[in-house]
Enzyme design. Structure first.
Site, mmCIF file in Angstrom:
data_model
loop_
_atom_site.group_PDB
_atom_site.id
_atom_site.type_symbol
_atom_site.label_atom_id
_atom_site.label_comp_id
_atom_site.label_asym_id
_atom_site.label_seq_id
_atom_site.Cartn_x
_atom_site.Cartn_y
_atom_site.Cartn_z
ATOM 1 N N GLN A 31 96.113 -24.179 -43.308
ATOM 2 C CA GLN A 31 95.063 -24.067 -43.632
ATOM 3 C C GLN A 31 93.427 -24.044 -42.724
ATOM 4 O O GLN A 31 93.900 -24.672 -41.720
ATOM 5 C CB GLN A 31 93.956 -25.057 -45.141
ATOM 6 C CG GLN A 31 94.771 -26.250 -44.518
ATOM 7 C CD GLN A 31 95.716 -27.231 -45.661
ATOM 8 O OE1 GLN A 31 95.000 -26.368 -47.072
ATOM 9 N NE2 GLN A 31 96.085 -27.952 -46.220
ATOM 10 N N GLU A 106 102.918 -34.665 -47.705
ATOM 11 C CA GLU A 106 101.547 -34.526 -47.897
ATOM 12 C C GLU A 106 102.313 -32.368 -46.263
ATOM 13 O O GLU A 106 102.824 -32.748 -45.328
ATOM 14 C CB GLU A 106 100.638 -34.572 -46.477
ATOM 15 C CG GLU A 106 99.315 -33.959 -46.172
ATOM 16 C CD GLU A 106 98.753 -32.812 -47.143
ATOM 17 O OE1 GLU A 106 98.852 -31.474 -46.615
ATOM 18 O OE2 GLU A 106 98.616 -33.128 -48.026
ATOM 19 N N ASP A 139 106.582 -29.859 -47.391
ATOM 20 C CA ASP A 139 106.312 -29.067 -48.960
ATOM 21 C C ASP A 139 106.686 -29.668 -49.638
ATOM 22 O O ASP A 139 107.617 -30.453 -49.906
ATOM 23 C CB ASP A 139 106.638 -27.886 -49.142
ATOM 24 C CG ASP A 139 106.245 -26.754 -50.086
ATOM 25 O OD1 ASP A 139 106.485 -25.493 -49.899
ATOM 26 O OD2 ASP A 139 105.654 -27.585 -50.734
ATOM 27 N N GLY A 140 105.629 -31.192 -50.593
ATOM 28 C CA GLY A 140 105.941 -31.641 -52.045
ATOM 29 C C GLY A 140 107.185 -30.558 -53.137
ATOM 30 O O GLY A 140 108.043 -31.334 -53.821
ATOM 31 N N ASP A 157 98.100 -35.028 -56.306
ATOM 32 C CA ASP A 157 96.798 -34.953 -55.597
ATOM 33 C C ASP A 157 96.831 -33.877 -54.630
ATOM 34 O O ASP A 157 96.622 -33.922 -53.339
ATOM 35 C CB ASP A 157 96.701 -36.176 -54.930
ATOM 36 C CG ASP A 157 95.229 -36.535 -53.657
ATOM 37 O OD1 ASP A 157 95.175 -37.650 -52.911
ATOM 38 O OD2 ASP A 157 94.741 -35.847 -54.686
ATOM 39 N N SER A 158 96.765 -32.269 -54.795
ATOM 40 C CA SER A 158 97.004 -31.437 -54.743
ATOM 41 C C SER A 158 95.322 -30.795 -54.281
ATOM 42 O O SER A 158 94.396 -30.759 -54.757
ATOM 43 C CB SER A 158 97.247 -30.161 -55.312
ATOM 44 O OG SER A 158 97.033 -30.039 -56.353
ATOM 45 N N THR A 159 95.485 -29.064 -53.709
ATOM 46 C CA THR A 159 93.902 -28.670 -53.409
ATOM 47 C C THR A 159 94.134 -27.933 -54.219
ATOM 48 O O THR A 159 95.243 -27.639 -55.241
ATOM 49 C CB THR A 159 94.407 -27.866 -51.847
ATOM 50 O OG1 THR A 159 95.777 -27.637 -52.556
ATOM 51 C CG2 THR A 159 93.909 -28.710 -50.828
ATOM 52 N N PRO A 164 99.054 -22.706 -50.823
ATOM 53 C CA PRO A 164 100.736 -23.951 -50.287
ATOM 54 C C PRO A 164 101.091 -24.676 -51.875
ATOM 55 O O PRO A 164 101.220 -25.080 -52.224
ATOM 56 C CB PRO A 164 100.594 -25.013 -49.372
ATOM 57 C CG PRO A 164 99.135 -24.837 -48.532
ATOM 58 C CD PRO A 164 98.581 -23.302 -49.115
HETATM 59 N N1 SAM Z 1 90.998 -34.591 -53.834
HETATM 60 C C1 SAM Z 1 91.767 -33.259 -53.406
HETATM 61 C C2 SAM Z 1 91.052 -32.938 -54.846
HETATM 62 O O1 SAM Z 1 90.934 -33.069 -55.898
HETATM 63 O O2 SAM Z 1 90.307 -31.017 -54.063
HETATM 64 C C3 SAM Z 1 92.707 -32.894 -52.967
HETATM 65 C C4 SAM Z 1 93.444 -33.986 -51.778
HETATM 66 S S1 SAM Z 1 94.415 -33.565 -51.131
HETATM 67 C C5 SAM Z 1 93.454 -33.546 -49.153
HETATM 68 C C6 SAM Z 1 94.796 -32.316 -51.148
HETATM 69 C C7 SAM Z 1 96.397 -32.078 -50.029
HETATM 70 O O3 SAM Z 1 97.167 -31.024 -50.496
HETATM 71 C C8 SAM Z 1 96.009 -30.724 -48.779
HETATM 72 O O4 SAM Z 1 95.734 -31.796 -48.448
HETATM 73 C C9 SAM Z 1 97.368 -29.462 -49.141
HETATM 74 O O5 SAM Z 1 97.489 -29.735 -48.002
HETATM 75 C C10 SAM Z 1 97.906 -30.872 -50.249
HETATM 76 N N2 SAM Z 1 98.797 -29.704 -50.090
HETATM 77 C C11 SAM Z 1 98.706 -28.327 -50.697
HETATM 78 N N3 SAM Z 1 100.287 -27.680 -51.459
HETATM 79 C C12 SAM Z 1 100.470 -28.654 -51.041
HETATM 80 C C13 SAM Z 1 102.204 -28.553 -51.226
HETATM 81 N N4 SAM Z 1 102.903 -27.889 -51.410
HETATM 82 N N5 SAM Z 1 102.972 -29.781 -50.783
HETATM 83 C C14 SAM Z 1 102.346 -30.982 -50.585
HETATM 84 N N6 SAM Z 1 101.355 -30.879 -50.308
HETATM 85 C C15 SAM Z 1 100.206 -29.856 -50.821
#
Ligand code: SAM
Length: 280
Positions: A31, A106, A139-140, A157-159, A164
């Site tokens: 990203q 992460e 990857d979670g 706590d994902s996007t 991903p």
């Molecule tokens: N609080 C924020 C929201 O609600 O939008 C989320 C913040 S946090 C930075 C989100 C994180 O999830 C990102 O850094 C992203 O890289 C991570 N992420 C996305 N898909 C993922 C996956 N499959 N496994 C692990 N981390 C992941």
């Protein structure tokens, strides 16, 4: 000339913040990442041009993704965070003395690296200074498959469900989370805005209910997120977030919280009618 960042929340509405400086702008394999200084909300992280966190309102989101579960589980010792590379969720978990180990998984190492460098108020516990914290860049969805019956609490706590993170809203993933939790484990996941994301919520809660016996939604007010009204899914194998909630322990918490408290805990689960309709 003033520099304004705008995020559209729908075709006809959005939010705009005055940006005073760009501290970092770059791309990872997953990203685009930007960290900017804003006039009114401090430093702000954007992923693919969407607001992830700001220094001024992150306390709401991070209090609410962590404390309801950790004050419902009677003795949370091992906690996993999927996503959360800014570190704010781990910071709040570390306030609970019962937690012996918190694992951050992460997918994007650049998010962790730049958060440690440019968002120290959030990344203060993921910079290697805390021996109770373990970091994994992975990857979670893959990581969780390798860890059966391991965690008391798992926080997603994902996007948003794009790129991903799509798989993090799917039934398959919830089945692997269920298997990775101990027999009385709890999972909490950010579940988007009840105001704008009814379709996402409908499928997400259907998926959760096909796996967990106890599934409830709770809400919080995050000013820079779409509509300001945000939500979290509480999915549990045994403990109900209201019936098993340890209000005494929450009231006596030996640490500060700027949003969460023992009365708000109950109120957060009292949903507006339209939000109930999204998930029932
Ligand atoms: N609080 C924020 C929201 O609600 O939008 C989320 C913040 S946090 C930075 C989100 C994180 O999830 C990102 O850094 C992203 O890289 C991570 N992420 C996305 N898909 C993922 C996956 N499959 N496994 C692990 N981390 C992941």
């Amino acid at each position: 000339m003033d520099n304004w960042y705008t995020e559209k929340h729908s075709d006809g509405v959005g939010i705009t913040l005055k940006v005073t400086k760009t501290l970092f702008s770059g791309k990872s394999a997953f990203q685009k990442l930007d960290i900017v200084e804003t006039e009114d909300f401090g430093r702000m992280m954007l992923l693919d041009d969407l607001v992830m966190v700001t220094e001024r309102d992150e306390f709401v989101y991070h209090d609410m993704i962590v404390h309801p579960a950790l004050f419902t589980h009677p003795n949370p010792k091992k906690v996993l965070v999927i996503g959360g590379g800014d570190g704010g969720t781990i910071r709040e978990i570390m306030k609970h003395a019962s937690v012996e180990e918190a694992v951050l998984c992460e997918i994007d190492g650049l998010v962790i690296e730049k958060s440690i460098e440019l968002l120290p108020t959030m990344a203060c516990e993921i910079n290697g200074s805390n021996p109770r914290v373990k970091l994994h860049v992975d990857d979670g969805i893959a990581y969780i498959r390798e860890h059966k019956n391991s965690f008391d609490v798992i926080l997603v706590d994902s996007t948003d469900p794009i790129g991903p993170a799509v798989g993090l809203f799917e039934e398959d993933f919830y089945r692997t989370v269920f298997a990775a939790l101990k027999e009385d484990g709890i999972m909490v996941a950010q579940s988007e805005s009840p105001f704008y994301h009814a379709e996402i919520q409908k499928s997400m809660y259907q998926n959760l209910r096909s796996v967990f016996p106890i599934v409830e939604m709770y809400q919080a007010f995050v000013p820079t997120y779409p509509s300001g009204l945000w939500s979290f899914a509480f999915a549990s194998k045994k403990y109900h977030p209201l019936e098993a909630f340890d209000k005494k322990r929450a009231a006596a918490r030996p640490f500060e919280t700027k949003y969460y408290n023992e009365d708000l805990h109950g109120g957060a689960f009292a949903l507006p009618t339209f939000a109930r309709k999204n998930i029932n």
